[in-house]
Design an enzyme around this catalytic site. Structure first.
Site, PDB file in Angstrom:
ATOM      1  N   GLU A 146       0.839  -1.115   0.092  1.00 25.33           N
ATOM      2  CA  GLU A 146       0.058   0.140  -0.075  1.00 25.33           C
ATOM      3  C   GLU A 146       0.849   1.658  -0.404  1.00 25.33           C
ATOM      4  OE1 GLU A 146      -2.725   0.585   3.028  1.00 25.33           O
ATOM      5  OE2 GLU A 146      -3.485   2.108   2.284  1.00 25.33           O
ATOM      6  N   ASP A 156      -0.497  -5.033   2.926  1.00 24.13           N
ATOM      7  CA  ASP A 156      -1.405  -3.789   4.008  1.00 24.13           C
ATOM      8  C   ASP A 156      -0.641  -3.932   5.118  1.00 24.13           C
ATOM      9  OD1 ASP A 156      -2.454  -2.010   4.978  1.00 24.13           O
ATOM     10  OD2 ASP A 156      -4.438  -2.463   3.290  1.00 24.13           O
ATOM     11  N   ILE A 195      -1.169  -1.335   7.958  1.00 18.69           N
ATOM     12  CA  ILE A 195      -1.800  -1.243   8.205  1.00 18.69           C
ATOM     13  C   ILE A 195      -2.745  -0.775   7.798  1.00 18.69           C
ATOM     14  CG2 ILE A 195      -2.376  -0.027  10.418  1.00 18.69           C
ATOM     15  CD1 ILE A 195       0.119   1.159  11.146  1.00 18.69           C
ATOM     16  N   ASP A 196      -4.070  -2.065   7.718  1.00 23.38           N
ATOM     17  CA  ASP A 196      -5.616  -2.070   7.032  1.00 23.38           C
ATOM     18  C   ASP A 196      -6.187  -1.424   8.581  1.00 23.38           C
ATOM     19  OD1 ASP A 196      -7.799  -2.085   5.437  1.00 23.38           O
ATOM     20  OD2 ASP A 196      -8.255  -3.334   6.916  1.00 23.38           O
ATOM     21  N   THR A 205      -5.511   2.270   9.104  1.00 18.59           N
ATOM     22  CA  THR A 205      -5.362   3.260   9.421  1.00 18.59           C
ATOM     23  C   THR A 205      -5.556   4.677  10.547  1.00 18.59           C
ATOM     24  OG1 THR A 205      -3.634   3.525   7.372  1.00 18.59           O
ATOM     25  CG2 THR A 205      -3.532   5.164   8.576  1.00 18.59           C
ATOM     26  N   ASP A 217      -5.997  -4.350   0.227  1.00 17.72           N
ATOM     27  CA  ASP A 217      -7.232  -4.111   1.225  1.00 17.72           C
ATOM     28  C   ASP A 217      -7.431  -5.614   1.602  1.00 17.72           C
ATOM     29  OD1 ASP A 217      -6.600  -1.579   2.221  1.00 17.72           O
ATOM     30  OD2 ASP A 217      -8.275  -0.793   0.443  1.00 17.72           O
TER      31      ASP A 217
HETATM   32  C1  LIP Z   1      -9.094   1.135   4.552  1.00 20.18           C
HETATM   33  C2  LIP Z   1     -10.333   0.289   4.524  1.00 20.18           C
HETATM   34  C3  LIP Z   1     -12.010   0.683   5.527  1.00 20.18           C
HETATM   35  C4  LIP Z   1     -12.207   1.460   4.320  1.00 20.18           C
HETATM   36  C5  LIP Z   1     -11.523   2.507   3.415  1.00 20.18           C
HETATM   37  C6  LIP Z   1      -9.822   2.450   3.431  1.00 20.18           C
HETATM   38  P1  LIP Z   1      -6.620   2.016   5.044  1.00 20.18           P
HETATM   39  O1  LIP Z   1      -7.358   1.091   4.663  1.00 20.18           O
HETATM   40  O2  LIP Z   1      -9.577  -0.859   5.784  1.00 20.18           O
HETATM   41  O3  LIP Z   1     -12.313  -0.055   5.655  1.00 20.18           O
HETATM   42  O4  LIP Z   1     -13.183   1.973   4.090  1.00 20.18           O
HETATM   43  O5  LIP Z   1     -11.647   2.895   2.419  1.00 20.18           O
HETATM   44  O6  LIP Z   1      -9.369   1.152   2.511  1.00 20.18           O
HETATM   45  O7  LIP Z   1      -6.650   2.940   4.518  1.00 20.18           O
HETATM   46  O8  LIP Z   1      -6.704   1.848   6.280  1.00 20.18           O
HETATM   47  O9  LIP Z   1      -5.569   0.813   4.885  1.00 20.18           O
END
Ligand code: LIP
Length: 269
Positions: A71, A87, A89-90, A92, A218
């Site tokens: 990412e 990813d 941190i998914d 974030t 993601d």
């Molecule tokens: C996020 C997601 C979140 C989604 C956001 C974004 P990030 O990923 O997992 O649930 O709604 O659009 O993609 O930016 O925290 O890696």
């Protein structure tokens, strides 16, 4: 050539190491936002970058010929046919606010197909894994169990997870779509981590998930975990998942949710 189980072992060891670092090194005052992406609320912290660096370095040390898609910009080609989709941190924004639902997500693809996926939620002490054809599992303090999605849940009883993009225009349309969904389902959950939403679906903690705008990193590991738990993960009208649209549910529920969503035009802003 490595087996899916060998690739999963490396994904798990690496995701656990990154998760430990993210918990132990998180500054008490919160991580610094070092960049914004699609909007001022689409943030990158110093910890996203440090975790992606750790993950790529560790995997590359054992598998120097593999490709990467991360990412935070970690994209590189390889010669082995294996690509790691990462990813760091998914969720974030959850991590930024010290909410527990954030995850490290690592998938291994062979020739474009996900064959192993690991999702670690360090603050929950949970590890979700799957290998292609080998099933999906959750490991936690309660032990290790095989995962099965809930099937044939009528929409009126279905708990549906979703998420929102970062741009105001996209959110305005997502809110309109939501008003077409809420009256027909049990309730909605917005947890803040797409890969955790998919793992929750695999574990029967929600009955369905849909979102516009999620990227490969993601959902790569989470989608394999859902399909190995017996669920469907697709775009609209049988298209593959893409940043356009992704939805997932158990058989029966999937078709009913698709019929509700398709006329609401959820794949456009
Ligand atoms: C996020 C997601 C979140 C989604 C956001 C974004 P990030 O990923 O997992 O649930 O709604 O659009 O993609 O930016 O925290 O890696």
């Amino acid at each position: 050539m490595s087996t899916p189980e060998e690739l999963l072992d490396l994904a798990v060891r690496t995701a656990r190491a990154a998760g430990r670092m993210l918990v132990e090194d998180r500054p008490a005052a919160g991580p610094d936002v070092v960049q914004t992406k699609s909007s001022p609320t689409d943030v990158v912290t110093q910890m996203d970058r440090a975790a992606e660096k750790l993950i790529i370095e560790r995997i590359r040390a054992e598998r120097p010929d593999d490709a990467f898609l991360g990412e935070e910009g970690g994209e590189s080609a390889g010669a082995s046919g294996v690509r790691w989709v990462i990813d760091p941190i998914d969720g974030t924004v959850n991590y930024l606010y010290d909410l527990p639902d954030w995850a490290v997500s690592i998938a291994a693809e062979r020739d474009g197909t996900a064959v192993a996926g690991a999702v670690v939620l360090p603050r929950r002490g949970e590890l979700f894994t799957a290998t292609l054809g080998g099933g999906a599992f959750l490991e936690s303090a309660a032990g290790r169990r095989r995962l099965h999605v809930n099937a044939d849940v009528p929409l009126a009883s279905a708990l549906v997870a979703t998420g929102f993009g970062y741009s105001a225009a996209r959110r305005a349309h997502q809110a309109r779509v939501l008003t077409g969904v809420v009256p027909h389902v049990r309730d909605i959950r917005r947890g803040g981590s797409a890969c955790n939403d998919l793992c929750a679906l695999a574990a029967g903690r929600v009955d369905a998930y849909y979102e516009r705008g999620v990227q490969a990193w993601d959902v790569a590991a989470g989608a394999l975990i859902v399909t190995e738990a017996g669920g469907r993960v697709e775009g609209l009208n049988g298209a593959p998942t893409s940043p356009e649209f992704a939805m997932a549910a158990g058989p029966g529920t999937f078709e009913a949710l698709h019929a509700l969503l398709a006329p609401l035009d959820p794949a456009h802003d």
